[in-house]
Motif scaffolding. Structure first.
Motif, mmCIF file in Angstrom:
data_model
loop_
_atom_site.group_PDB
_atom_site.id
_atom_site.type_symbol
_atom_site.label_atom_id
_atom_site.label_comp_id
_atom_site.label_asym_id
_atom_site.label_seq_id
_atom_site.Cartn_x
_atom_site.Cartn_y
_atom_site.Cartn_z
ATOM 1 N N TRP A 35 -2.199 -5.292 -4.284
ATOM 2 C CA TRP A 35 -3.257 -4.462 -4.422
ATOM 3 C C TRP A 35 -3.739 -3.634 -5.771
ATOM 4 O O TRP A 35 -2.874 -3.331 -6.480
ATOM 5 C CB TRP A 35 -2.954 -2.938 -3.293
ATOM 6 C CG TRP A 35 -2.800 -3.535 -2.086
ATOM 7 C CD1 TRP A 35 -1.462 -3.837 -1.304
ATOM 8 C CD2 TRP A 35 -3.622 -3.655 -0.902
ATOM 9 N NE1 TRP A 35 -1.699 -4.337 -0.187
ATOM 10 C CE2 TRP A 35 -3.087 -4.120 0.197
ATOM 11 C CE3 TRP A 35 -5.087 -3.443 -0.926
ATOM 12 C CZ2 TRP A 35 -3.705 -4.398 1.486
ATOM 13 C CZ3 TRP A 35 -5.816 -3.824 0.388
ATOM 14 C CH2 TRP A 35 -5.129 -4.218 1.573
ATOM 15 N N GLN A 48 0.948 -1.137 -0.038
ATOM 16 C CA GLN A 48 0.015 0.019 -0.123
ATOM 17 C C GLN A 48 0.970 1.169 0.048
ATOM 18 O O GLN A 48 0.250 2.299 -0.251
ATOM 19 C CB GLN A 48 -0.831 0.002 1.154
ATOM 20 C CG GLN A 48 -2.091 -0.906 1.198
ATOM 21 C CD GLN A 48 -2.958 -1.046 2.178
ATOM 22 O OE1 GLN A 48 -2.412 -1.414 3.464
ATOM 23 N NE2 GLN A 48 -4.200 -0.685 2.089
ATOM 24 N N LYS A 66 -7.377 -6.093 -2.340
ATOM 25 C CA LYS A 66 -6.305 -6.862 -2.131
ATOM 26 C C LYS A 66 -6.674 -8.295 -2.847
ATOM 27 O O LYS A 66 -7.660 -9.128 -2.946
ATOM 28 C CB LYS A 66 -6.380 -7.281 -0.625
ATOM 29 C CG LYS A 66 -5.111 -8.060 -0.135
ATOM 30 C CD LYS A 66 -5.211 -8.125 1.178
ATOM 31 C CE LYS A 66 -3.619 -8.526 1.775
ATOM 32 N NZ LYS A 66 -3.597 -8.844 3.184
#
Length: 278
Positions: free
Chosen positions: A85, A56, A80
């Motif tokens: 991601w 992230q 996810k």
């Protein structure tokens, strides 16, 4: 007539929306979901193209026509998937560029130690290539008679390592290899110092937080910006290249940056002249 104008506006809007964006820097590992291509400087991406961010905190710096440099990172809406991601650029978090904090100069008139001072709100690091050249004032730091600059490497609970640095005339050389030691760890500190032989004393001039450009990232960034902004004046383009290198990698040595910019700026011009002559 109105319908024709609407169609044209929709066509222009679609063309702008589908326009490729060019990567100038990647922090972390980001790949295209459909092809698995790992993004790197020069990669092209469409706004609606799904990307896989490894964490992230990954970021992608992009050159967007009409907008300049933008920075994208996974937003809270990122999905996810398989340890990464997934998100498209158009929905990814947009981070404001910090380049407004920089002056319009590219540091060409800065001498040691000012040449190593950074703006933390832009980037606290200094960008180092294999060899880096800095100007200094001979009256202030006279290296004749045995005085010299040195790099001091400090590690917790160990004696500092002192490495003398090379000078030629009024130019100081700081090489990436000067930072290498057998010690490891994130708590290592680097300081530039000056030993005055006549006074038999040393002074600390600057703390250095190095970023090592081992793969020619600075030249890659300059090449991308030069190719995309041929209509701009050399002076304006040089300032924009300097700002992006500073923000993306760290503050570069002015001499190194200017040499790289001049080489990459004149290359396409020389090529065009050659084609015309043929």
């Amino acid at each position: 007539m109105k319908k024709l104008i609407c169609v044209l506006l929709l066509f222009i809007s679609a063309a702008c929306f589908s326009q490729h964006q060019t990567v100038t820097k990647v922090v972390g590992k980001v790949t295209k979901k459909t092809t698995g291509e790992v993004l790197k400087p020069g990669s092209k991406i469409l706004p609606n193209e799904p990307l896989v961010f490894s964490t992230q905190t990954d970021m992608v710096r992009l050159l967007v026509s009409g907008q300049g440099i933008i920075v994208r990172s996974p937003s809270p809406k990122a999905v996810k998937e398989n340890g990464g991601w997934v998100e498209t650029l158009k929905t990814a978090l947009k981070i404001n560029s910090k380049e407004g904090y920089l002056s319009s100069r590219s540091g060409n008139d800065e001498l040691i130690p000012d040449a190593l001072e950074t703006k933390k709100e832009v980037n606290s690091k200094n960008c180092f290539a294999a060899e880096n050249k800095y100007l200094f004032s001979m009256p202030t730091h006279n290296v004749n008679g045995g005085s010299k600059f040195f790099l001091q490497i400090e590690h917790p609970d160990k004696d500092p390592i002192i490495k003398p640095l090379k000078t030629t005339g009024d130019t100081l050389f700081i090489n990436a290899s000067d930072f290498k030691t057998e010690q490891a760890g994130q708590k290592i500190k680097y300081k530039l110092g000056f030993f005055d032989r006549e006074k038999n004393s040393s002074e600390s001039l600057a703390e250095i937080d190095p970023y090592f450009d081992n793969t020619g990232e600075m030249e890659a960034i300059i090449k991308i910006l030069v190719a995309a902004n041929k209509q701009k004046t050399k002076e304006l383009l040089q300032r924009e290249c300097y700002k992006e290198v500073y923000e993306a990698l760290g503050k570069p040595a002015a001499i190194n940056f200017t040499e790289a910019f001049n080489k990459l700026y004149t290359a396409p011009v020389a090529k065009q002249k050659k084609v015309k002559q043929q």
